[in-house]
Motif scaffolding. Structure first.
Motif, PDB file in Angstrom:
ATOM      1  N   LEU A  96      -6.922   3.925  -2.802  1.00 30.55           N
ATOM      2  CA  LEU A  96      -6.022   2.905  -2.268  1.00 30.55           C
ATOM      3  C   LEU A  96      -6.767   1.616  -1.949  1.00 30.55           C
ATOM      4  O   LEU A  96      -6.266   0.527  -2.215  1.00 30.55           O
ATOM      5  N   ALA A  99      -7.354  -0.222  -5.156  1.00 30.32           N
ATOM      6  CA  ALA A  99      -6.142  -0.878  -5.657  1.00 30.32           C
ATOM      7  C   ALA A  99      -5.799  -2.086  -4.804  1.00 30.32           C
ATOM      8  O   ALA A  99      -5.423  -3.145  -5.326  1.00 30.32           O
ATOM      9  N   ARG A 100      -5.942  -1.908  -3.497  1.00 24.66           N
ATOM     10  CA  ARG A 100      -5.609  -3.028  -2.610  1.00 24.66           C
ATOM     11  C   ARG A 100      -6.511  -4.223  -2.897  1.00 24.66           C
ATOM     12  O   ARG A 100      -6.051  -5.361  -2.985  1.00 24.66           O
ATOM     13  N   LEU A 103      -5.471  -5.960  -6.061  1.00 26.69           N
ATOM     14  CA  LEU A 103      -4.310  -6.814  -5.827  1.00 26.69           C
ATOM     15  C   LEU A 103      -4.717  -8.050  -5.028  1.00 26.69           C
ATOM     16  O   LEU A 103      -4.235  -9.158  -5.281  1.00 26.69           O
ATOM     17  N   VAL A 106      -6.265 -10.617  -7.272  1.00 21.98           N
ATOM     18  CA  VAL A 106      -5.223 -11.197  -8.131  1.00 21.98           C
ATOM     19  C   VAL A 106      -4.386 -12.194  -7.339  1.00 21.98           C
ATOM     20  O   VAL A 106      -4.089 -13.291  -7.809  1.00 21.98           O
ATOM     21  N   ILE A 107      -4.030 -11.800  -6.121  1.00 18.81           N
ATOM     22  CA  ILE A 107      -3.220 -12.675  -5.288  1.00 18.81           C
ATOM     23  C   ILE A 107      -3.958 -13.981  -4.998  1.00 18.81           C
ATOM     24  O   ILE A 107      -3.401 -15.077  -5.105  1.00 18.81           O
ATOM     25  N   CYS A 120      -0.274 -21.276 -15.189  1.00 16.34           N
ATOM     26  CA  CYS A 120      -0.506 -19.941 -14.674  1.00 16.34           C
ATOM     27  C   CYS A 120      -1.071 -18.995 -15.714  1.00 16.34           C
ATOM     28  O   CYS A 120      -1.641 -17.967 -15.387  1.00 16.34           O
ATOM     29  N   ARG A 121      -0.861 -19.315 -16.982  1.00 12.12           N
ATOM     30  CA  ARG A 121      -1.285 -18.357 -18.014  1.00 12.12           C
ATOM     31  C   ARG A 121      -2.667 -18.669 -18.553  1.00 12.12           C
ATOM     32  O   ARG A 121      -3.189 -17.933 -19.378  1.00 12.12           O
TER      33      ARG A 121
ATOM     34  N   LEU B  48      -6.051   0.589 -15.708  1.00 15.99           N
ATOM     35  CA  LEU B  48      -5.386  -0.214 -14.677  1.00 15.99           C
ATOM     36  C   LEU B  48      -4.072   0.442 -14.259  1.00 15.99           C
ATOM     37  O   LEU B  48      -3.765   0.568 -13.070  1.00 15.99           O
ATOM     38  N   GLN B  51      -4.738   3.225 -12.037  1.00 13.14           N
ATOM     39  CA  GLN B  51      -5.130   2.795 -10.694  1.00 13.14           C
ATOM     40  C   GLN B  51      -3.899   2.425  -9.865  1.00 13.14           C
ATOM     41  O   GLN B  51      -3.812   2.776  -8.685  1.00 13.14           O
ATOM     42  N   LEU B  52      -2.944   1.767 -10.498  1.00 16.25           N
ATOM     43  CA  LEU B  52      -1.749   1.374  -9.759  1.00 16.25           C
ATOM     44  C   LEU B  52      -0.890   2.601  -9.445  1.00 16.25           C
ATOM     45  O   LEU B  52      -0.314   2.709  -8.367  1.00 16.25           O
ATOM     46  N   ALA B  55      -2.218   4.215  -6.567  1.00 19.92           N
ATOM     47  CA  ALA B  55      -1.911   3.495  -5.332  1.00 19.92           C
ATOM     48  C   ALA B  55      -0.493   3.776  -4.867  1.00 19.92           C
ATOM     49  O   ALA B  55      -0.044   3.238  -3.863  1.00 19.92           O
ATOM     50  N   CYS B  68       1.502 -10.282 -14.334  1.00 18.23           N
ATOM     51  CA  CYS B  68       0.788 -11.134 -13.393  1.00 18.23           C
ATOM     52  C   CYS B  68      -0.655 -10.697 -13.263  1.00 18.23           C
ATOM     53  O   CYS B  68      -1.573 -11.513 -13.310  1.00 18.23           O
ATOM     54  N   VAL B  69      -0.868  -9.415 -13.106  1.00 17.09           N
ATOM     55  CA  VAL B  69      -2.219  -8.903 -12.901  1.00 17.09           C
ATOM     56  C   VAL B  69      -3.076  -9.134 -14.143  1.00 17.09           C
ATOM     57  O   VAL B  69      -4.242  -9.493 -14.069  1.00 17.09           O
ATOM     58  N   ASN B  71      -2.314 -11.258 -16.984  1.00 17.07           N
ATOM     59  CA  ASN B  71      -2.382 -12.616 -17.516  1.00 17.07           C
ATOM     60  C   ASN B  71      -2.533 -13.690 -16.455  1.00 17.07           C
ATOM     61  O   ASN B  71      -2.730 -14.851 -16.783  1.00 17.07           O
ATOM     62  N   GLY B  72      -2.393 -13.323 -15.211  1.00 14.09           N
ATOM     63  CA  GLY B  72      -2.388 -14.336 -14.173  1.00 14.09           C
ATOM     64  C   GLY B  72      -1.086 -15.119 -14.180  1.00 14.09           C
ATOM     65  O   GLY B  72      -0.976 -16.200 -13.623  1.00 14.09           O
ATOM     66  N   GLU B  73      -0.094 -14.537 -14.851  1.00 20.71           N
ATOM     67  CA  GLU B  73       1.198 -15.182 -14.984  1.00 20.71           C
ATOM     68  C   GLU B  73       1.948 -15.028 -13.663  1.00 20.71           C
ATOM     69  O   GLU B  73       2.558 -13.994 -13.411  1.00 20.71           O
ATOM     70  N   ALA B  74       1.872 -16.049 -12.814  1.00 24.10           N
ATOM     71  CA  ALA B  74       2.388 -15.852 -11.462  1.00 24.10           C
ATOM     72  C   ALA B  74       3.416 -16.882 -11.045  1.00 24.10           C
ATOM     73  O   ALA B  74       3.190 -18.086 -11.144  1.00 24.10           O
ATOM     74  N   ILE B  79       4.064 -13.476  -6.547  1.00 24.40           N
ATOM     75  CA  ILE B  79       2.995 -13.427  -5.546  1.00 24.40           C
ATOM     76  C   ILE B  79       3.499 -12.728  -4.287  1.00 24.40           C
ATOM     77  O   ILE B  79       2.791 -11.936  -3.670  1.00 24.40           O
ATOM     78  N   LEU B  82       3.513  -9.063  -4.962  1.00 30.36           N
ATOM     79  CA  LEU B  82       2.151  -8.541  -4.906  1.00 30.36           C
ATOM     80  C   LEU B  82       1.712  -8.367  -3.456  1.00 30.36           C
ATOM     81  O   LEU B  82       1.131  -7.342  -3.083  1.00 30.36           O
ATOM     82  N   SER B  83       1.979  -9.375  -2.653  1.00 33.01           N
ATOM     83  CA  SER B  83       1.573  -9.292  -1.253  1.00 33.01           C
ATOM     84  C   SER B  83       2.278  -8.135  -0.571  1.00 33.01           C
ATOM     85  O   SER B  83       1.678  -7.387   0.208  1.00 33.01           O
ATOM     86  N   ARG B  86       0.650  -4.976  -1.570  1.00 33.92           N
ATOM     87  CA  ARG B  86      -0.644  -4.840  -0.903  1.00 33.92           C
ATOM     88  C   ARG B  86      -0.453  -4.402   0.544  1.00 33.92           C
ATOM     89  O   ARG B  86      -1.174  -3.541   1.050  1.00 33.92           O
ATOM     90  N   ILE B  89       0.373  -0.789   0.689  1.00 41.71           N
ATOM     91  CA  ILE B  89      -0.831   0.010   0.478  1.00 41.71           C
ATOM     92  C   ILE B  89      -1.648   0.053   1.765  1.00 41.71           C
ATOM     93  O   ILE B  89      -2.175   1.095   2.150  1.00 41.71           O
TER      94      ILE B  89
END
Lengths: 123, 123
Positions: A96, A99-100, A103, A106-107, A120-121, B48, B51-52, B55, B68-69, B71-74, B79, B82-83, B86, B89
């Motif tokens: 955990l 994973a946290r 994340l 990433v955040i 963003c891409r 990955l 891992q998720l 979690a 998002c994780v 490609n960073g496509e956010a 976001i 994701l928060s 997190r 978790i």
DNA sequence: CTTGCCTCTGACGTTAGCGTCAGGTTTTAG
DNA sequence: CTAAAACCTGACGCTAACGTCAGAGGCAAG
């Protein structure tokens, strides 16, 4: 107390309490008419059960370990089982945390991109 | 590579990989005969996903968060998601730490009783 | 060409921890 | 005394992440 009161006092459903009994996690006296009667200590007991469930232990393991946890009734084998479960919980915690943190990074990255107005891409 | 190799390289069953595709977690090209073809990057992707899953995230959440994780496509909403995950978790970790500590004290007590030869049920 | 292994698509089976009726008794409030 | 609320025992439903056939095609080796 009866089952409804135990349910409201623990926040656990009536169905769940009967299920615990079925799994030999929680005993009950019966009134002459057949209704379940619980002592006050049942509240703590239910909370303990919930805690172990939250730790990912299945009913069967909880049933095996509860006498030890509650009464201190411990054989070397039981102690080994307890240690094994604790170790499993530890490794789950490790998963955990991993994973946290993932994340978390990433955040952080996404938030930074978003604030600087970057595409963003791109990354 | 084909699905069998990906399975052995990740330690995940073939069935699971097909399931991931069904859940839109893992894409694949198809050979003319219809067999799945994966790039090398699929290995990391599967890890990955694992891992998720570890979690405690369900497929649906993973499907939403993976772009998002990876490609960073956010977007701000992503976001937030994701928060939120997190934080969930984090609270799970708290639960686990509590359970582990509880087992820890029980183990310590039981071990002490056992070593001093006390009646295990006294307490 | 055929043997043997890999892959394919359904589709049903499994496990856990309850949720949710159904149909009938018991307890409680007025 | 009666109606509502709580309780009882089955028993089926549900979700998630696969396991496990079944039946059929695909592919490298001898």
């Amino acid at each position: 107390m009866r089952i409804g009161e135990l349910a409201t006092r623990t926040g656990v459903s009536v169905r769940a309490l009967r299920y615990y009994e079925e799994q030999n996690l929680l005993a009950s006296e019966r009134s002459p008419s057949g209704q379940r009667q619980y002592p006050d200590s049942a509240v703590d007991r239910v909370r303990l059960i919930q805690q172990l469930y939250a730790a990912g232990l299945p009913s069967k393991s909880i049933a095996e370990l509860l006498p030890c946890v509650v009464n201190g009734e411990a054989t070397p084998e039981l102690i080994d089982r307890l240690s094994a479960e604790r170790d499993r919980i530890d490794s789950r915690i490790g998963d955990l945390v991993g994973a946290r943190d993932r994340l978390g990074t990433v955040i952080a990255a996404a938030t930074a991109n978003w604030r600087t107005g970057e595409d963003c891409r791109r990354q």
